[in-house]
Structure formats: C-alpha cells, structure tokens
Design an enzyme around this catalytic site. Structure first.
Site, short mmCIF file in Angstrom:
data_model
loop_
_atom_site.label_atom_id
_atom_site.label_comp_id
_atom_site.label_asym_id
_atom_site.label_seq_id
_atom_site.Cartn_x
_atom_site.Cartn_y
_atom_site.Cartn_z
N GLU A 36 -19.19 25.65 19.79
CA GLU A 36 -18.69 25.45 18.42
C GLU A 36 -18.92 24.02 17.95
OE1 GLU A 36 -18.01 27.70 16.49
OE2 GLU A 36 -17.67 29.40 17.81
N CYS A 191 -25.93 38.70 4.07
CA CYS A 191 -25.47 38.00 2.86
C CYS A 191 -25.90 36.54 2.93
CB CYS A 191 -23.96 38.12 2.73
SG CYS A 191 -23.31 37.76 1.08
N CYS A 198 -29.35 42.61 -0.37
CA CYS A 198 -28.37 43.47 -1.05
C CYS A 198 -28.78 44.94 -1.04
CB CYS A 198 -28.17 43.00 -2.49
SG CYS A 198 -27.51 41.32 -2.62
#
Length: 354
Positions: A36, A191, A198
């Site tokens: 992370e 996205c 889409c």
DNA sequence: AACCCGGGGCA
DNA sequence: TGCCCAGGGTT
C-alpha cells in the site's frame, strides 16, 4: 440501488475480471502495508518490481526496521515521493518498538503509524483483518461520482467528507476485503479515467452519469495545476578518484536523495557565463579547476515542476574546500540514492571523466 | 484550506 | 501537453 451497486461489483470480482498482483490475497499485514505504501499515487505496474525487491530484501518488519537508511532509499530510488520511504522506515520502527513487532489491528492504531492516512488504514484494516472500513482512493472517487452523479469537487474537505460517508454506507457487511478489492479493480479496468468501458459495464444501466452522457465530466476537481520551471546546473567536481556530493535536506523536492554541487537559476544560463556569476565564484572561490566537459541539457517533468538540468565536469588538482559537500569515491556512487535526472546522467557516461 | 511531494503511462 | 495513478504530510 445501493444493493445493486455492491452486488454487481462483488459479482464482477468473482468472475475474475480483475487484475493480478503479487500481493493480492495476501494476509500478512506487513506485506499488505508495504504494497500500500508503494502504491500510493503509483501505478500497480510501476510498483510491482519494487514490492518484490523489498519483500526479498526485508522479509519481516524487523528486517526493515533494522536496515540502514541509505540502503532502503537506494532500493526506493526511482519510485518518487521519497517522503514515503522515510515515513515507512519510521513506521517500521514504531511497529517494532511500540507494538512489539506485531502489526496494529485497529483502524485508529494503524492510522497512527507514519505515512498511513485514511486510505491506507482502511486498506490494511479490511485486507488484513476484514474490518469494516471502506477504502477511498482515486478509483473509488471516480466510480462513485459517476454512478451517483456527484459533482462535489473531490479535492475539497466537503468532497472528501461526502464521498467517505457514501463509501462507508455502501460497504457490504462482512465482505469489506473483497468489496474494497472489487471497487478499486473495477475503477482501474472498467470505469477508467479516460474512455471508460461503459458499453460492457455491468453498472451502466443504473449509472447516472452514463445515462446523461456525463462520464467524461466526472469526477470534478477544483484546483488547477501550476507548473514551475527551474534550472539546475550541477558541478561535478572530481579530485583524484573522488566526486563531491551532498544529501538534499531543504524543504524542497528530492529530500534525502543526493546530488552534486548545485547552482540553481531562474532562467536558462550559458555554462560559460555561469562561470562568471557570483554564485559560481562563491562556491569555487579560489579553487583552481579545469572544465573537462559539459553535458547536454536534460529535462525532467515532475507533477508540478519542470526541471532543466545540465552537468559541468570540473577536475581539480588540490583537495578543494567545499563546505556541506562530501568526497565520495566514484565507484561508491551507486551506494547512494539519486533523483532520476542524476541517475540518467550517471548511466550515460559518454563524458570522458567517467 | 492550500500547498507540497516523483516518475511513468497514455491519449 | 494534460491528466492520472491503491495519498499523506506540512503550513
């Protein structure tokens, strides 16, 4: 609406549409944390090899906490945002000294570690401990702003508050790890920022932005980026086998990385006229030098600055007095971490000196 | 709230 | 070029 959203994302995740990564499914909080930190503002592909290097060199948090700072920075070299590296080392020491080497297992305790903010704390809490905290990163901002047609700017306090609350409301009970994984992968694969898919998106029939043709306008950011130009002239002073360098410490770019003797100007300068400047004379004083060569001008584009740099090779016969700079044998230069402009220069050693 | 911090991929 | 990337810290 909300149930459709979360269940569609979980289904999408289960269909193996997602990206593969070396840390995926990892349960060791140390490894999750490492991934992370490396991935903050960094593409998965870019961070991948760095993650593997760090796991190989520092398999446990104790190994990392005990490592020499310079070696860790050298491993981080080229990844950018070097404060992450310094904070990561500080956090490793925090974990060893304050938590006896055991990674803290609550959202607040995790966030109290250096270099860990709301996103990273939620990510570790959910991935390692399945705690109910929703991640909010660039992917989540984008997916939520489009699906729910929210035009609150995401780089404002109000925007962060609104999206944080919505993300948390959407989090399905008991499935925070897989859901957080799903929505981030979905944002990266479907996205996307530009040209989102889409037409094949399983959310599109209820996506408010798609229905109104607004996907390209979301999410909204309020601030516009200002890019500053800077001109760096590096004096690469060689005395016998030694090169003079220093560690950057100012409140500026490249903190804790090393560099040669720096002359910065606000406009481009001709190397010849630079030698006549007072700034140059202040550094070189009465040192007798010979110019062995001048590199071509290099350009590096940072997020908010454009750095133009040029290297002047100077050799001196007597040991020079250069306060703040340290003589380093040139074969040991690769023990130090440098910014990319300098590693590029060192790599191209077409210049006679090297 | 505003500003600062890298490097790389992509259209 | 401009935008964005598994953001966080400082002022």
């Amino acid at each position: 609406m909300n149930k459709f959203f979360t269940e569609t994302l979980l289904d999408w995740n289960n269909n193996e549409n997602t990206r593969s990564m070396p840390w995926k499914g990892e349960k060791d909080p140390y490894r999750i944390w490492l991934s992370e930190i490396i991935l903050q503002q960094t593409r998965v592909e870019q961070g991948w090899t760095y993650y593997e290097k760090f796991i190989l060199n520092y398999p446990t948090v104790q190994d990392l906490a005990a490592a020499p700072e310079e070696a860790v920075f050298r491993l981080w070299q080229g990844l950018g945002y070097y404060a992450r590296c310094k904070n990561m080392l500080a956090a490793a020491k925090q974990i060893v000294s304050m938590h006896h080497g055991h990674f803290p297992n609550t959202y607040d305790a995790i966030q109290s570690l250096k270099g860990i903010g709301p996103y990273t704390s939620a990510a570790i809490a959910s991935f390692a401990f399945n705690l109910p905290h929703a991640v909010l990163d660039g992917n989540v901002f984008r997916v939520l702003s489009r699906f729910f047609d929210i035009d609150t700017p995401i780089d404002t306090t109000a925007g962060k508050k609104q999206f944080t609350q919505l993300a948390q409301e959407l989090l399905p009970h008991g499935q925070s790890a897989s859901y957080n994984q799903s929505i981030m992968d979905f944002g990266a694969v479907v996205c996307k920022p530009q040209q989102p898919a889409c037409k094949s998106c399983p959310l599109s029939k209820k996506c408010k932005a798609y229905q109104q043709g607004l996907t390209s306008l979301l999410p909204v950011k309020s601030k516009k980026l200002v890019i500053r130009k800077r001109y760096f002239y590096y004096l690469v002073v060689q005395h016998q086998d030694n090169i003079y360098i220093r560690k950057r410490t100012e409140n500026d770019i490249w903190q804790n990385l090393h560099e040669f003797i720096l002359l910065e100007t606000t406009a481009p300068e001709d190397p010849a006229t630079l030698q006549a400047s007072t700034a140059f004379k202040d550094i070189m004083k009465d040192i007798r030098y010979n110019i062995d060569g001048t590199s071509a001008p290099l350009k590096q584009q940072l997020t908010h600055q454009t750095i133009y740099s040029q290297f002047l090779l100077l050799s001196v016969n007597e040991k020079p007095e250069l306060p703040g700079y340290t003589a380093v044998p040139k074969e040991q230069l690769d023990h130090y971490a440098f910014p990319k402009t300098i590693t590029d220069f060192l790599k191209n050693r077409e210049l006679t000196l090297f």
